[in-house]
Write a protein that holds these residues in place. Structure first.
Motif, short mmCIF file in Angstrom:
data_model
loop_
_atom_site.label_atom_id
_atom_site.label_comp_id
_atom_site.label_asym_id
_atom_site.label_seq_id
_atom_site.Cartn_x
_atom_site.Cartn_y
_atom_site.Cartn_z
N VAL A 190 29.02 20.00 -24.67
CA VAL A 190 30.18 19.94 -25.57
C VAL A 190 29.76 19.25 -26.85
O VAL A 190 29.17 18.17 -26.83
CB VAL A 190 31.35 19.19 -24.92
CG1 VAL A 190 32.56 19.19 -25.86
CG2 VAL A 190 31.73 19.81 -23.59
N THR A 191 30.02 19.89 -27.99
CA THR A 191 29.73 19.34 -29.30
C THR A 191 31.04 19.17 -30.06
O THR A 191 32.11 19.52 -29.55
CB THR A 191 28.80 20.28 -30.09
OG1 THR A 191 29.51 21.49 -30.38
CG2 THR A 191 27.56 20.61 -29.29
N GLY A 192 30.95 18.67 -31.28
CA GLY A 192 32.14 18.57 -32.11
C GLY A 192 32.88 19.89 -32.27
O GLY A 192 34.10 19.97 -32.10
N PRO A 193 32.17 20.98 -32.56
CA PRO A 193 32.85 22.28 -32.69
C PRO A 193 33.42 22.82 -31.39
O PRO A 193 34.37 23.61 -31.41
CB PRO A 193 31.75 23.20 -33.22
CG PRO A 193 30.78 22.28 -33.91
CD PRO A 193 30.79 21.03 -33.08
N GLY A 194 32.83 22.45 -30.22
CA GLY A 194 33.36 22.98 -28.96
C GLY A 194 32.30 23.13 -27.89
O GLY A 194 31.25 22.48 -27.92
N ASN A 195 32.56 24.03 -26.94
CA ASN A 195 31.72 24.20 -25.75
C ASN A 195 30.64 25.25 -25.94
O ASN A 195 30.88 26.32 -26.51
CB ASN A 195 32.57 24.61 -24.55
CG ASN A 195 33.37 23.46 -23.98
OD1 ASN A 195 34.35 23.03 -24.58
ND2 ASN A 195 32.97 22.98 -22.83
N PHE A 196 29.45 24.93 -25.42
CA PHE A 196 28.35 25.88 -25.34
C PHE A 196 27.83 25.87 -23.90
O PHE A 196 27.84 24.85 -23.23
CB PHE A 196 27.20 25.50 -26.28
CG PHE A 196 27.52 25.65 -27.73
CD1 PHE A 196 27.27 26.85 -28.39
CD2 PHE A 196 28.08 24.60 -28.45
CE1 PHE A 196 27.57 27.00 -29.74
CE2 PHE A 196 28.39 24.74 -29.80
CZ PHE A 196 28.14 25.94 -30.44
N ALA A 197 27.39 27.04 -23.44
CA ALA A 197 26.81 27.14 -22.10
C ALA A 197 25.56 27.99 -22.16
O ALA A 197 25.49 28.97 -22.91
CB ALA A 197 27.80 27.75 -21.12
#
Length: 523
Positions: A187-194
């Motif tokens: 999870v980053t500032g912009p949102g979720n990555f997988a």
């Protein structure tokens, strides 16, 4: 159509086309087999391909090339892992193998050429009308953007449909070697990555990254010019994702190969050919890469088609009947894979919500159980089933289905309930005769995942809700949205979730708080 198969053209030298060429050249030695491939022999787009142990057994029965390639240059694992919020949870008993696409193609190229097929690289296939006039059979094995299919469709519709997923994905490799199939969530500032990561050689792992459209935009990942011809990779994204997954990659770099963001497209085709033209693989069907199926389906298509054409060469069948049988037989496993891919693709469309809302153990089990019940999971990996059940027991003091639940101010014993429904209101009954009344939303039979946002307007603002209706996927998605975004207590109703295994799976995965079945007295 003529029963002669003296000249056969195959358009496309991917795994399906090459395997077909090799099989036909071996089983019908009198046939002239020509393969047209527009790319150079050394050109390879993409990285790893994955096969389950069951798939390997089927393909190996027809041709040993894949098995030999995996033995020489592939990797094998038994365990799938999910990494999230600093925890790692695994699911054993899932035998799989992977190999670099380049290594697989090299061996399939050698096999086809050794068998006597004429493989013409850097050679675009002639127009379809010329091929049809010059060859007894034309096979379109030219991938998801098949020009063979497009030329057929220009003459008359094939019943071809495309469903485009909303999630964005991009395909890299990495020099970091993962132990097996690993799903990493950040999870980053912009949102979720997988990331979907798995080893494909002793030097590289495949590294596919997915995210939602909003996160993609907030991270400014839409700057690459996707109108460029195939070749260049999105270097801005590459460096950004190296930063996002820096701890998981342990300082290793990502490797690009025509790596660009896209939206997965599921293809279905009613008619797989016409007259003396037939299609296979991605040209007629695709299924989301999370079920590892594209190359598998193309190679299985090739095996079935080769078997049917061999029967023609032995005068056991007419060509028309053989092609009809090919489509009928090949469609069965394709439909099975595409059906299995639907809940998997849906999961990846919503993974950010699940990751943010669910505790790590529940989140991992939610993923593992997206198309399998806890009984089957326990057979493959008893330790995982015990871990998930013990996690619930520690938090609630009893098993999932026996845990009491409060609904509309009434304490109900257990979470497998019966109900009666009248005019959109459900009366829930526990095994001791206690009853609670709550709103009931009926999901229509034709509802699909895309309809869930509209159905959200029907949910109560607080309290509990029963969600019923035939379509299991739309019903589950609405239940999850109600529970995870509205904080509602959700009872998922239906015969398909009322047995103890289904009920326990739904509750342990956080898809619902309880399940219910109508007791036959509904109005």
């Amino acid at each position: 159509m003529s029963a002669s198969l003296s000249r056969i053209a195959i358009v496309g030298a991917g795994p399906g086309g090459l395997l077909l060429a090799s099989l036909i050249a071996q089983s019908i030695p009198q046939a002239e087999v020509t393969v047209f491939e527009r790319n150079r022999k050394e050109d390879v787009f993409g990285f790893g391909v994955v096969f389950s142990d069951a798939t390997l057994r089927k393909i190996d029965e027809a041709d040993s090339t894949l098995r030999s390639a995996l033995t020489e240059a592939g990797t094998h694992w038994d365990r799938i892992e999910v990494w999230s919020k600093g925890e790692r949870h695994g699911f054993s008993g899932n035998g799989m193998s992977a190999i670099h696409r380049k290594a697989l193609l090299r061996r399939l190229q050698q096999s086809a050429e050794s068998a006597g097929a004429d493989v013409r690289y850097a050679t675009a296939a002639p127009p379809l009308h010329e091929l049809r006039a010059s060859y007894d059979l034309v096979v379109g094995a030219d991938g998801t953007n098949s020009t063979t299919r497009q030329q057929l469709e220009a003459q008359a519709p094939l019943g071809h449909s495309i469903e485009t997923a909303t999630a964005k994905f991009i395909w890299f490799a990495t020099t970091h070697l993962f132990d097996g199939l690993t799903f990493i969530h950040r999870v980053t500032g912009p949102g979720n990555f997988a990331a979907h990561a798995y080893p494909i050689s002793d030097e590289l792992s495949t590294f596919i990254v997915e995210t939602d459209e909003d996160t993609f935009a907030r991270a400014d990942l839409d700057t690459f010019d996707v109108s460029q011809p195939p070749g260049p990779s999105d270097e801005y994204t590459q460096h950004y994702l190296e930063w996002v997954f820096r701890d998981d990659l342990q300082g290793a770099e990502l490797v690009g190969n025509n790596s660009r963001w896209g939206n997965f497209r599921t293809r279905r085709t009613e008619n797989w050919g016409r007259d003396n033209v037939v299609l296979l693989g991605d040209a007629v069907h695709t299924a989301h890469f999370s079920v590892g199926s594209g190359t598998k389906m193309a190679m299985e298509d090739a095996i079935e088609l080769a078997a049917q054409l061999t029967a023609v060469s032995k005068s056991e069948k007419d060509v028309d009947i053989a092609l009809s049988d090919y489509v009928a037989n090949a469609r069965i496993p394709v439909n099975k894979v595409q059906t299995a891919a639907v809940p998997s693709l849906s999961w990846w469309e919503h993974f950010g919500l699940y990751q943010r809302s669910l505790a790590p153990t529940t989140f991992a089990f939610h993923f593992f159980s997206r198309s399998i019940g806890i009984d089957k999971i326990a057979q493959r990996d008893p330790q995982l089933a015990t871990e998930v059940r013990d996690d619930w027991q520690r938090r609630h003091g009893t098993s999932a289905v026996d845990t009491p639940i409060e609904i509309a101010g009434v304490d109900l014993a257990g979470r497998m309930l019966e109900m009666t429904v009248t005019a959109g209101v459900a009366t829930l009954h526990d095994r001791h005769g206690a009853s609670a009344i709550t709103p009931c939303i009926e999901v229509s039979a034709d509802a699909v995942a895309a309809d869930v946002d509209d159905l959200m307007d029907l949910l109560p603002s607080d309290g509990a809700v029963v969600i019923d209706g035939p379509p299991i996927l739309a019903r589950q998605l609405l239940a999850e949205q109600a529970r995870l975004t509205r904080g509602l207590t959700v009872v998922l109703a239906g015969d398909d979730v009322a047995n103890p295994v289904a009920a326990e799976t739904m509750i342990l995965a956080g898809r619902a708080d309880a399940t219910a079945v109508e007791n036959g007295d509904d109005q």
